[in-house]
Design an enzyme around this catalytic site. Structure first.
Site, PDB file in Angstrom:
ATOM      1  N   ASP A  13     -66.868  -2.337  15.238  1.00 39.79           N
ATOM      2  CA  ASP A  13     -68.080  -2.275  16.068  1.00 39.79           C
ATOM      3  C   ASP A  13     -69.261  -3.043  15.476  1.00 39.79           C
ATOM      4  O   ASP A  13     -70.414  -2.648  15.647  1.00 39.79           O
ATOM      5  CB  ASP A  13     -68.513  -0.807  16.310  1.00 39.79           C
ATOM      6  CG  ASP A  13     -67.366   0.048  16.783  1.00 39.79           C
ATOM      7  OD1 ASP A  13     -66.640  -0.409  17.667  1.00 39.79           O
ATOM      8  OD2 ASP A  13     -67.199   1.170  16.259  1.00 39.79           O
ATOM      9  N   LYS A  16     -68.837  -8.133  16.860  1.00 42.55           N
ATOM     10  CA  LYS A  16     -68.025  -9.355  16.763  1.00 42.55           C
ATOM     11  C   LYS A  16     -67.908 -10.048  18.114  1.00 42.55           C
ATOM     12  O   LYS A  16     -67.916 -11.266  18.186  1.00 42.55           O
ATOM     13  CB  LYS A  16     -66.596  -9.018  16.293  1.00 42.55           C
ATOM     14  CG  LYS A  16     -66.514  -8.457  14.900  1.00 42.55           C
ATOM     15  CD  LYS A  16     -65.087  -8.159  14.527  1.00 42.55           C
ATOM     16  CE  LYS A  16     -64.474  -6.991  15.255  1.00 42.55           C
ATOM     17  NZ  LYS A  16     -65.050  -5.678  14.969  1.00 42.55           N
ATOM     18  N   GLY A  40     -62.751  -2.492  21.231  1.00 45.74           N
ATOM     19  CA  GLY A  40     -63.632  -2.512  22.382  1.00 45.74           C
ATOM     20  C   GLY A  40     -64.698  -3.564  22.170  1.00 45.74           C
ATOM     21  O   GLY A  40     -65.433  -3.500  21.204  1.00 45.74           O
ATOM     22  N   HIS A  41     -64.720  -4.562  23.015  1.00 49.85           N
ATOM     23  CA  HIS A  41     -65.728  -5.611  22.875  1.00 49.85           C
ATOM     24  C   HIS A  41     -66.684  -5.554  24.053  1.00 49.85           C
ATOM     25  O   HIS A  41     -66.259  -5.521  25.196  1.00 49.85           O
ATOM     26  CB  HIS A  41     -65.070  -6.986  22.824  1.00 49.85           C
ATOM     27  CG  HIS A  41     -64.369  -7.240  21.526  1.00 49.85           C
ATOM     28  ND1 HIS A  41     -63.377  -8.181  21.397  1.00 49.85           N
ATOM     29  CD2 HIS A  41     -64.514  -6.682  20.324  1.00 49.85           C
ATOM     30  CE1 HIS A  41     -62.944  -8.186  20.150  1.00 49.85           C
ATOM     31  NE2 HIS A  41     -63.623  -7.273  19.488  1.00 49.85           N
ATOM     32  N   GLN A 222     -61.323  -4.271  15.136  1.00 48.21           N
ATOM     33  CA  GLN A 222     -61.683  -3.268  14.123  1.00 48.21           C
ATOM     34  C   GLN A 222     -62.424  -3.942  12.958  1.00 48.21           C
ATOM     35  O   GLN A 222     -63.143  -4.894  13.196  1.00 48.21           O
ATOM     36  CB  GLN A 222     -60.456  -2.484  13.635  1.00 48.21           C
ATOM     37  CG  GLN A 222     -59.844  -1.559  14.694  1.00 48.21           C
ATOM     38  CD  GLN A 222     -58.873  -2.258  15.609  1.00 48.21           C
ATOM     39  OE1 GLN A 222     -58.032  -3.018  15.160  1.00 48.21           O
ATOM     40  NE2 GLN A 222     -58.983  -2.027  16.893  1.00 48.21           N
TER      41      GLN A 222
END
Ligand code: IMP
Length: 427
Positions: A13, A16, A40-41, A222
């Site tokens: 988180d 990125k 999750g992006h 991650q």
């Protein structure tokens, strides 16, 4: 032309997605090399917010995207994402999926959920998306791969063999419902038809792209401290987010990687269990959480927030062979009149260290030693205020690494890049 790895330098988180999205503009190919729908992006572009879990975020910029052999793929999540992206006018024909990637099957999700429930207070705090069980089956050589989808007979046979064992496990050990062979096989045959056009020899594809001088971006999911081998085990994910994972996960030589850009927030966050030495006491922690919107993209869970931890970040610089660092979300700290930075750990024997402890009990009992910097207490624009510059300079000095990008807000353009984007991408 370079191959650039973007790697999370903390516990995931780090923002990125935004950096990948930014650098994707000048890249030809964007690849994911590990992880699955646990990532999750969030990308904000053109006033629209995209939350993607499985497909590389380069898809938003229309770049050719690769999911490498080191990834695990949940076909249902993948296809849901395809449908959502297409519905919003984003073409997904650019996505390529390795036939060697492993599938997350419904029993993986069921086992992940049941095993976390059973662990109770000892749980890892996984995303419960089946990631650990899918990688465990891969290592045990009983996993089902993307290429198995291409042959309905093989697919059914593999599902049958797996269910013979998994159903016993689910019913007797976890006391949950078993899966029905016909139902699962039917569902996966339907997925197979839709997935087929995306399957490709991605190792060859990336190799060719590099030979042709195209620029390739590898986006880690991650973060370094969640790495299965080098992270804060057992509170880790089941793959290798570290930069060298890009070579194994895609299937190219490690000498093909040119630039390793680490991404760290100006503070730290962690979801799930496990030690976090610089965790901020109340009420400042809640303040950072609200200001930074620190709630999980995949699970919606509250993220634990801490002050910037340079001991852990120094370790990440080393493990990844980082060539420069992007410091994101610095604007979140604008509200504070003083900002502590963890520069060393005090260990149980009273000694202090600037190096990440090799032994888990030292890390579990480490206490942060802070250097407190004055805050800037003004919004961040294109020119960083003097106090914010000093904050960045402390990081550069302590870690002996260049901070090449500073994030000053959520949108794509809210980035200060004192040396321009060219050197960041190694060109
Ligand atoms: P898993 O990857 O779902 O098995 O979860 C293992 C650990 O990694 C848990 O602490 C999760 O919260 C953490 N984790 C997995 N994916 C992410 C991510 O994308 N961001 C932050 N933490 C993650």
């Amino acid at each position: 032309m370079p191959a650039t790895v973007i790697v999370g330098a903390q516990w995931g988180d780090e923002g990125k997605g935004k950096i990948v999205d930014l650098l994707a503009q000048s890249s030809d190919l964007v690849c994911r090399y590990q992880g699955g729908p646990n990532a999750g992006h969030t990308i904000i572009a053109g006033g629209e917010t995209f939350k993607i879990r499985q497909i590389p975020s380069g898809v938003i910029s229309g770049k050719e995207c690769v999911l490498g052999a080191g990834c695990v793929v949940d076909p249902e999540v993948f296809l849901d994402e395809v449908d959502e992206l297409e519905a919003r006018g984003i073409a997904t024909g650019v996505v390529r999926l390795s036939g060697n990637a492993h599938l997350v099957m419904p029993w993986h999700v069921a086992i992940d959920q049941a095993s976390e429930r059973r662990l109770g207070k000892l749980q890892i705090g996984t995303t419960r998306r089946g990631i650990g069980p899918a990688y465990a089956d891969k290592a045990s050589r009983i996993g089902i791969r993307v290429q198995d989808l291409l042959d309905p007979k093989i697919l059914r046979q593999k599902i049958e063999v797996a269910l013979a064992e998994k159903n016993v496990w689910l019913e007797r050990v976890y006391e949950v419902e078993p899966f029905d062979l016909d139902k699962v096989a039917g569902q996966y045959e339907t997925f197979a038809k839709r997935l087929r056009p995306y399957v490709a020899d991605t190792s060859l594809l990336v190799d060719r792209a590099l030979r042709e001088g195209r620029s390739v971006l590898f986006e880690g999911a991650q973060g370094t401290l969640l790495d299965l081998d080098h992270g804060t085990y057992p509170f880790v994910t089941s793959s290798n987010p570290v930069a060298s994972g890009a070579a194994t996960g895609i299937g190219i030589g490690p000498n093909r990687l040119d630039t390793i850009l680490g991404v760290a927030k100006g503070y730290v966050t962690r979801v799930g269990e496990g030690p976090l030495p610089s965790e901020i006491p109340s009420p400042d922690q809640e303040r950072v959480r609200q200001l930074g919107g620190e709630f999980g993209t995949v699970t919606g869970r509250e993220r634990r927030c801490g002050w910037l931890d340079l001991v852990a970040l120094r370790y990440a610089v080393r493990l990844n062979g980082m060539t420069s660092l992007a410091l994101t979300k610095l604007d979140v700290l604008s509200a504070f009149s003083e900002i502590p930075v963890c520069v060393r750990y005090r260990l149980p024997d009273g000694t202090e260290t600037a190096d990440f402890p090799a032994h888990q009990s030292d890390f579990h009992h480490a206490r942060p030693v802070y250097e407190t910097l004055p805050g800037w207490q003004e919004p961040l624009g294109d020119e960083l205020p003097a106090a914010a510059r000093r904050y960045v300079e402390l990081v550069e000095r302590e870690l002996e690494i260049e901070v090449s990008l500073v994030g000053t807000g959520a949108e794509r353009e809210r980035v200060v890049s004192p040396r321009g984007l060219e050197p960041v991408a190694g060109r």
